[in-house]
Design an enzyme around this catalytic site. Structure first.
Site, short mmCIF file in Angstrom:
data_model
loop_
_atom_site.label_atom_id
_atom_site.label_comp_id
_atom_site.label_asym_id
_atom_site.label_seq_id
_atom_site.Cartn_x
_atom_site.Cartn_y
_atom_site.Cartn_z
N TRP A 108 -0.27 1.37 -14.42
CA TRP A 108 0.73 0.37 -14.04
C TRP A 108 0.29 -0.19 -12.69
O TRP A 108 0.16 0.57 -11.72
CB TRP A 108 2.12 1.00 -13.91
CG TRP A 108 2.71 1.49 -15.21
CD1 TRP A 108 2.10 1.62 -16.41
CD2 TRP A 108 4.07 1.92 -15.42
NE1 TRP A 108 2.97 2.12 -17.36
CE2 TRP A 108 4.19 2.29 -16.77
CE3 TRP A 108 5.20 2.01 -14.59
CZ2 TRP A 108 5.38 2.77 -17.31
CZ3 TRP A 108 6.38 2.48 -15.13
CH2 TRP A 108 6.48 2.84 -16.48
N ARG A 123 -2.56 -10.40 -9.20
CA ARG A 123 -2.08 -11.78 -9.29
C ARG A 123 -2.53 -12.39 -10.62
O ARG A 123 -3.66 -12.18 -11.07
CB ARG A 123 -2.55 -12.60 -8.10
CG ARG A 123 -4.01 -12.92 -8.09
CD ARG A 123 -4.43 -13.55 -6.77
NE ARG A 123 -5.66 -14.31 -6.90
CZ ARG A 123 -6.49 -14.57 -5.90
NH1 ARG A 123 -6.22 -14.12 -4.69
NH2 ARG A 123 -7.58 -15.29 -6.11
N GLN A 131 -11.05 -1.96 -9.15
CA GLN A 131 -9.66 -1.54 -9.27
C GLN A 131 -9.41 -0.92 -10.64
O GLN A 131 -10.17 -1.12 -11.59
CB GLN A 131 -8.73 -2.72 -9.01
CG GLN A 131 -8.80 -3.20 -7.56
CD GLN A 131 -7.86 -4.36 -7.28
OE1 GLN A 131 -7.52 -5.14 -8.16
NE2 GLN A 131 -7.44 -4.47 -6.03
N HIS A 132 -8.32 -0.16 -10.74
CA HIS A 132 -8.09 0.60 -11.97
C HIS A 132 -7.97 -0.30 -13.19
O HIS A 132 -8.51 0.01 -14.26
CB HIS A 132 -6.83 1.46 -11.80
CG HIS A 132 -6.99 2.52 -10.76
ND1 HIS A 132 -5.93 3.26 -10.28
CD2 HIS A 132 -8.10 2.99 -10.10
CE1 HIS A 132 -6.37 4.12 -9.37
NE2 HIS A 132 -7.67 3.97 -9.24
N GLU A 175 1.09 6.24 -13.04
CA GLU A 175 2.12 5.79 -12.10
C GLU A 175 3.50 6.16 -12.60
O GLU A 175 4.39 6.48 -11.80
CB GLU A 175 2.03 4.28 -11.89
CG GLU A 175 0.90 3.82 -11.00
CD GLU A 175 -0.45 3.77 -11.71
OE1 GLU A 175 -1.47 3.51 -11.03
OE2 GLU A 175 -0.50 3.99 -12.94
N GLU A 201 -3.32 -15.76 0.16
CA GLU A 201 -3.25 -14.30 0.09
C GLU A 201 -2.63 -13.66 1.33
O GLU A 201 -2.25 -14.33 2.28
CB GLU A 201 -4.64 -13.71 -0.17
CG GLU A 201 -4.94 -13.46 -1.64
CD GLU A 201 -4.13 -12.31 -2.24
OE1 GLU A 201 -3.34 -11.68 -1.51
OE2 GLU A 201 -4.29 -12.05 -3.45
#
Length: 484
Positions: free
Chosen positions: A167, A171, A188-189, A230, A279
């Site tokens: 989870w 963006r 990233q995961h 998560e 950002e």
């Protein structure tokens, strides 16, 4: 303390404490909701709840600034604390400690409920009816590449073998009513899981969840170890399992009390342009990149749904509160696991997640006999810069505990008076660099490598402050306070 298991009860609680701004006039969906939300961050007003948005069905609402600083000056971190089931008056350092402590407790797995008991499936759109055009999705900033369909929602994906469910927040830009394009960073995961689907040549099922329980949004935006779920971690924070329901069209479980759930599949190639986007560093974006397409196949939603949004930019928004606290908790956890006697870790909101303070207790030399402050700084860098979350942090300051690291005025004073102009720092060359931190040169972004630094500001001898608290006898101070 109270855990809010859906967004609506959380909003009601904020409203009761005067921290909701009801926008009842009709607002244009292009820029008005985002501009109002951005101003609410900058003047620290109550969180805006928009009740009437041009061009969308009556009853559909937008909610801005869900986890920014509270308008209540006596409890500035109330939105984050309450999201996590903590007392609204919790300090930033207490929130960081709670996030770190939960990492060492057994997870509580989610529990599945029947569809009839899941508010998120009160309304179901399939086929051509499942279009994003039905929902109020504004432009976040006027230089963005499109309307951003995800700024505070949770993306749910899992590996092909089903062993790892992730989870997270990433963006995602709306392309049209049936397509979105999302930023998938390989390290990233979600990027690691997407790569496994690419390997087997199959599109990745996804669910984009808008408006789940606030803790779900918060935990989706902070680092926890790879292959940890998560949902289990959220159950630990809540003290009870998260209720989930099977998605309508894909093999994923989604939070049962969510406001909106978008279901579909992600392409196996980077076949669509995403960006630019303003950002967390505080600057409007200027470039785009090829990213995977998120195809929209089914949408479910509650009656009168609420779509939350985070409009990132200059301080202070969710990326400078919740995300910074999550990164600080990650650093604190790893340093303590390395048996370093760290008292606290903190990322000041106004640094836009570009610097990290590591606070050492006064007796750290007794706890680490024979270790110099230079050696300690080197060790801290060696531990931190191996972790994936610290890819976002270019500068670390090791500081004494004789000031309040959450007070920006005191932080500026300490760093200005204790950072040596040229010495007392440990420089780590050729560290992994991504484009989100704003302080590197273009050639470093292209190479994906750059320097990171740990500044040693620890005092050999503690100096007394020329302050009311330390500059006068206690009886004089008390007499002054009694007669103030």
């Amino acid at each position: 303390m109270k855990y809010y298991d859906d967004l609506r009860s959380f909003i009601d609680a904020l409203d009761a404490m005067g921290d909701i701004m009801h926008v009842t006039r009709e607002v244009d969906c292009d820029f008005e909701p985002s501009a109002i939300t951005r101003r609410s961050y900058e003047i620290q007003s109550p969180a805006p709840l928009f009740h009437h948005i041009t061009g969308v069905e009556s009853g559909f609402r937008l909610f801005g600034a869900p986890a920014s600083l509270s308008s209540r000056s006596d409890m500035p971190y109330a939105r984050v604390a309450m999201s996590l089931g903590l007392a609204p008056e919790s300090t930033g350092l207490e929130i960081v400690e709670a996030l770190s402590a939960a990492r060492h407790k057994p997870g509580i797995p989610p529990v599945r409920v029947e569809s009839a008991a899941a508010p998120c499936q009160q309304n179901i759109l399939r086929g051509e009816d499942a279009t994003l055009d039905r929902f109020p999705i504004p432009f976040a900033h006027d230089k963005d590449g499109g309307r951003y369909a995800n700024t505070w929602g949770t993306l749910i994906v899992k590996t092909p073998d089903g062993k790892w469910v992730n989870w997270s927040i990433a963006r995602v830009m709306k392309v049209d009513g049936k397509r979105m394009v999302g930023l998938i960073v390989p390290s990233q995961h979600i990027g690691q899981i997407w790569a496994e689907w690419v390997k087997i040549g199959e599109p990745m099922p996804y669910a984009l969840v808008q408006g789940p329980a606030p803790a779900i949004s918060c935990v989706s935006g902070i680092p926890i170890p790879a292959h940890a779920d998560e949902a289990d971690y959220i159950g630990t924070l809540a003290g009870a399992p998260v209720e989930v329901v099977k998605a309508v069209s894909i093999d994923l479980d989604v939070p049962a009390t969510a406001e909106i759930v978008i279901e579909g599949h992600v392409s196996i190639t980077r076949d669509c342009q995403e960006g630019p986007y303003g950002e967390y560093g505080g600057y409007l974006g200027s470039g785009s990149s090829a990213q995977p397409t998120f195809h929209v196949e089914t949408i479910t939603y509650r009656d009168d749904p609420i779509w939350p949004m985070s409009i990132t930019g200059r301080p202070t928004d969710e990326s400078h509160t919740l995300w910074a606290m999550g990164l600080a908790a990650d650093a604190l956890t790893y340093l303590r696991e390395a048996e370093l006697p760290v008292k606290a870790a903190w990322i000041p909101e106004d640094s836009t997640v570009h610097l990290l303070l590591i606070v050492m207790p006064e007796n750290w030399r007794e706890l680490l006999p024979g270790v110099s402050s230079e050696e300690l700084s080197q060790r801290i860098g060696e531990v931190l810069f191996k972790t994936s979350a610290m890819v976002f942090i270019p500068k670390v300051y090791v500081v004494d505990d004789d000031f309040d690291p959450t007070n920006l005025r005191e932080v500026v004073w300490v760093l200005s008076t204790r950072v040596h102009p040229v010495g007392r720092r440990a420089v780590f060359e050729d560290q992994r660099v991504i484009r989100l931190p704003q302080c590197y040169e273009e050639e470093e972004y292209v190479a994906g490598k750059g320097a990171k630094v740990v500044f040693d500001t620890l005092q050999t001898t503690r100096h007394l402050h020329a302050s009311f608290e330390q500059g006068y006898p206690q009886e004089v101070r008390q007499r002054i306070l009694d007669n103030w």
